[in-house]
Write an enzyme that holds these catalytic residues in place. Structure first.
Site, PDB file in Angstrom:
ATOM      1  N   HIS A 226      42.011  50.399  36.703  1.00  0.00           N
ATOM      2  CA  HIS A 226      40.977  50.050  37.674  1.00  0.00           C
ATOM      3  C   HIS A 226      40.587  48.569  37.580  1.00  0.00           C
ATOM      4  O   HIS A 226      40.929  47.877  36.618  1.00  0.00           O
ATOM      5  CB  HIS A 226      39.732  50.931  37.483  1.00  0.00           C
ATOM      6  CG  HIS A 226      39.079  50.729  36.158  1.00  0.00           C
ATOM      7  ND1 HIS A 226      39.515  51.337  35.001  1.00  0.00           N
ATOM      8  CD2 HIS A 226      38.025  49.961  35.786  1.00  0.00           C
ATOM      9  CE1 HIS A 226      38.756  50.961  33.986  1.00  0.00           C
ATOM     10  NE2 HIS A 226      37.845  50.118  34.435  1.00  0.00           N
ATOM     11  N   ASP A 228      37.124  46.359  37.662  1.00  0.00           N
ATOM     12  CA  ASP A 228      35.678  46.601  37.497  1.00  0.00           C
ATOM     13  C   ASP A 228      34.867  46.179  38.725  1.00  0.00           C
ATOM     14  O   ASP A 228      33.896  46.842  39.097  1.00  0.00           O
ATOM     15  CB  ASP A 228      35.159  45.887  36.243  1.00  0.00           C
ATOM     16  CG  ASP A 228      35.615  46.599  34.973  1.00  0.00           C
ATOM     17  OD1 ASP A 228      36.174  47.707  35.070  1.00  0.00           O
ATOM     18  OD2 ASP A 228      35.414  46.037  33.879  1.00  0.00           O
ATOM     19  N   HIS A 284      42.973  46.816  34.567  1.00  0.00           N
ATOM     20  CA  HIS A 284      43.109  47.321  33.198  1.00  0.00           C
ATOM     21  C   HIS A 284      42.974  48.837  33.128  1.00  0.00           C
ATOM     22  O   HIS A 284      42.562  49.488  34.096  1.00  0.00           O
ATOM     23  CB  HIS A 284      42.079  46.659  32.283  1.00  0.00           C
ATOM     24  CG  HIS A 284      40.660  46.904  32.700  1.00  0.00           C
ATOM     25  ND1 HIS A 284      40.008  46.103  33.608  1.00  0.00           N
ATOM     26  CD2 HIS A 284      39.761  47.872  32.356  1.00  0.00           C
ATOM     27  CE1 HIS A 284      38.778  46.556  33.796  1.00  0.00           C
ATOM     28  NE2 HIS A 284      38.592  47.641  33.044  1.00  0.00           N
ATOM     29  N   ARG A 294      36.393  57.357  19.497  1.00  0.00           N
ATOM     30  CA  ARG A 294      36.338  55.930  19.817  1.00  0.00           C
ATOM     31  C   ARG A 294      34.974  55.615  20.440  1.00  0.00           C
ATOM     32  O   ARG A 294      34.569  56.247  21.413  1.00  0.00           O
ATOM     33  CB  ARG A 294      37.446  55.626  20.825  1.00  0.00           C
ATOM     34  CG  ARG A 294      37.512  54.190  21.378  1.00  0.00           C
ATOM     35  CD  ARG A 294      38.393  54.251  22.618  1.00  0.00           C
ATOM     36  NE  ARG A 294      38.935  52.976  23.047  1.00  0.00           N
ATOM     37  CZ  ARG A 294      38.379  52.224  23.994  1.00  0.00           C
ATOM     38  NH1 ARG A 294      37.240  52.587  24.558  1.00  0.00           N
ATOM     39  NH2 ARG A 294      38.977  51.118  24.392  1.00  0.00           N
TER      40      ARG A 294
HETATM   41  O1  LIG Z   1      36.253  51.029  26.733  1.00  0.00           O
HETATM   42  C1  LIG Z   1      37.088  50.220  27.139  1.00  0.00           C
HETATM   43  O2  LIG Z   1      37.897  49.645  26.398  1.00  0.00           O
HETATM   44  C2  LIG Z   1      37.155  49.877  28.606  1.00  0.00           C
HETATM   45  C3  LIG Z   1      36.147  50.562  29.444  1.00  0.00           C
HETATM   46  C4  LIG Z   1      36.242  50.136  30.868  1.00  0.00           C
HETATM   47  O3  LIG Z   1      37.264  49.778  31.367  1.00  0.00           O
HETATM   48  C5  LIG Z   1      35.031  50.157  31.675  1.00  0.00           C
HETATM   49  O4  LIG Z   1      33.966  50.520  31.169  1.00  0.00           O
HETATM   50  O5  LIG Z   1      35.113  49.800  32.861  1.00  0.00           O
HETATM   51 FE   LIG Z   2      36.807  48.748  33.214  1.00  0.00          FE
END
Ligand SMILES: O=C(O)CCC(=O)C(=O)O
Ligand SMILES: [Fe+2]
Length: 315
Positions: A226, A228, A284, A294
């Site tokens: 996606h 952001d 990403h 995690r």
């Molecule tokens: O937690 C992550 O490494 C990425 C999370 C992410 O892409 C987001 O919160 O938009």
């Molecule tokens: Fe993200």
């Protein structure tokens, strides 16, 4: 004796029959052994080459194409910054000169937030998320809005727990969140050459806890690629503070910047801050978590004061 010799049919040169018929010749014995040895050597070398290739392929990320690790779990990066050309995503939004990205890229630092701060921030996440948690593998806690994953839904933590929430979180927790936010904001401003005061915290800002439990709802599907700025709208600069260690606390779950012909990964490490401009220059995804848990916190900034939010407060 001529008749006997005449009577023996001549086998073609090099055939198995011919080889079998020359047992008394030392030259003819040595020749096939040498051939065998050569074959053996060639086969062993070939097998080694195939194994080395497979190993390299798996290190490079298998069928994901070429993968470069931007930040290894074991290294302590004072700062690494990679500039990438900005996408046009920012053109369709109101521009704030001196803030809206003209310089785009991604950075990683392990020296802005200490491991101790990361541990303390993580215990805020643990406390909050222990009050709920998704049935699927991905839970979030948004300290600003109070959104907390519970089962297949979200509840508003502040409404649900009322005054009792003060027995869960302390003033110190909120102070720590604010200090961390400020340090990350300064890091982003310096890296992109903009004024720190031109950035505003924006929503959502949330803790995430991910394990390998199968997804139950779309909210659990954190692994999709996606952008952001598309997903969250107001984001101009995204930051992620990791609160647990890749391969010590969990497997899978690496962050991947996706690019044509090359993926670049960030291996989470407690205290590691990864930040980047939020447009499609930084498409990403997060790899699926295979085992363990995690923790991370997403803290994002906007250039548009109308989309700014105040730090979460202890009420
Ligand atoms: O937690 C992550 O490494 C990425 C999370 C992410 O892409 C987001 O919160 O938009
Ligand atoms: Fe993200």
């Amino acid at each position: 004796m001529a008749p006997q010799r005449r009577g023996a049919p001549k086998a073609p040169e090099g055939s198995g029959a011919a080889e079998r018929r020359r047992p008394s010749s030392t030259k003819s014995v040595r020749a096939p052994r040498e051939v065998q040895r050569k074959w053996l050597r060639t086969s062993v070398l070939g097998a080694c080459a195939v194994l080395a290739g497979l190993l390299l392929w798996s290190i490079m990320g298998g069928d994901d194409g070429v993968t470069e690790v931007l930040a290894h779990r074991g290294e302590i990066l004072p700062g690494r910054f990679i500039e990438v050309p900005c996408s046009e995503d920012y053109d369709s939004h109101r521009r704030f000169e001196g803030c809206s990205p003209r310089k785009c890229g991604r950075g990683i630092t392990d020296t802005v937030i200490t491991r101790d701060e990361a541990q303390r921030i993580r215990s805020i996440a643990e406390k909050g998320l222990s009050l709920g948690g998704s049935d699927g593998g991905a839970s979030i806690l948004d300290l600003h809005s109070g959104a907390l994953s519970v089962g297949k839904h979200f509840v508003n933590l502040y409404r649900y727990f009322g005054d009792k929430i003060q027995t869960v979180f302390s003033e110190e927790d909120f102070r720590l969140y604010r200090d961390v936010r400020q340090k990350v904001q300064l890091t982003i401003a310096q890296a992109f050459g903009i004024s720190v005061s031109s950035l505003y915290l924006t929503k959502p800002t949330f803790f995430s806890r991910i394990n390998s439990t199968e997804a139950r709802t779309a909210h659990d599907e954190y692994w999709h690629a996606h952008v952001d700025k598309v997903t969250y709208g107001s984001f101009d600069y995204t930051s992620l503070l990791y609160l647990s260690d890749y391969l010590d606390d969990f497997g899978g779950g690496r962050f991947v910047f996706m690019e044509e012909g090359a993926n670049r990964t960030v291996e989470p490490r407690a205290g590691r801050v990864s930040f980047f401009t939020s447009g499609s220059e930084n498409l990403h995804r997060v790899e699926k978590v295979q085992w363990g848990t995690r923790y991370a916190v997403t803290i994002a900034f906007t250039c548009n004061p109308d989309h700014g939010i105040a730090d979460p407060v202890f009420t």
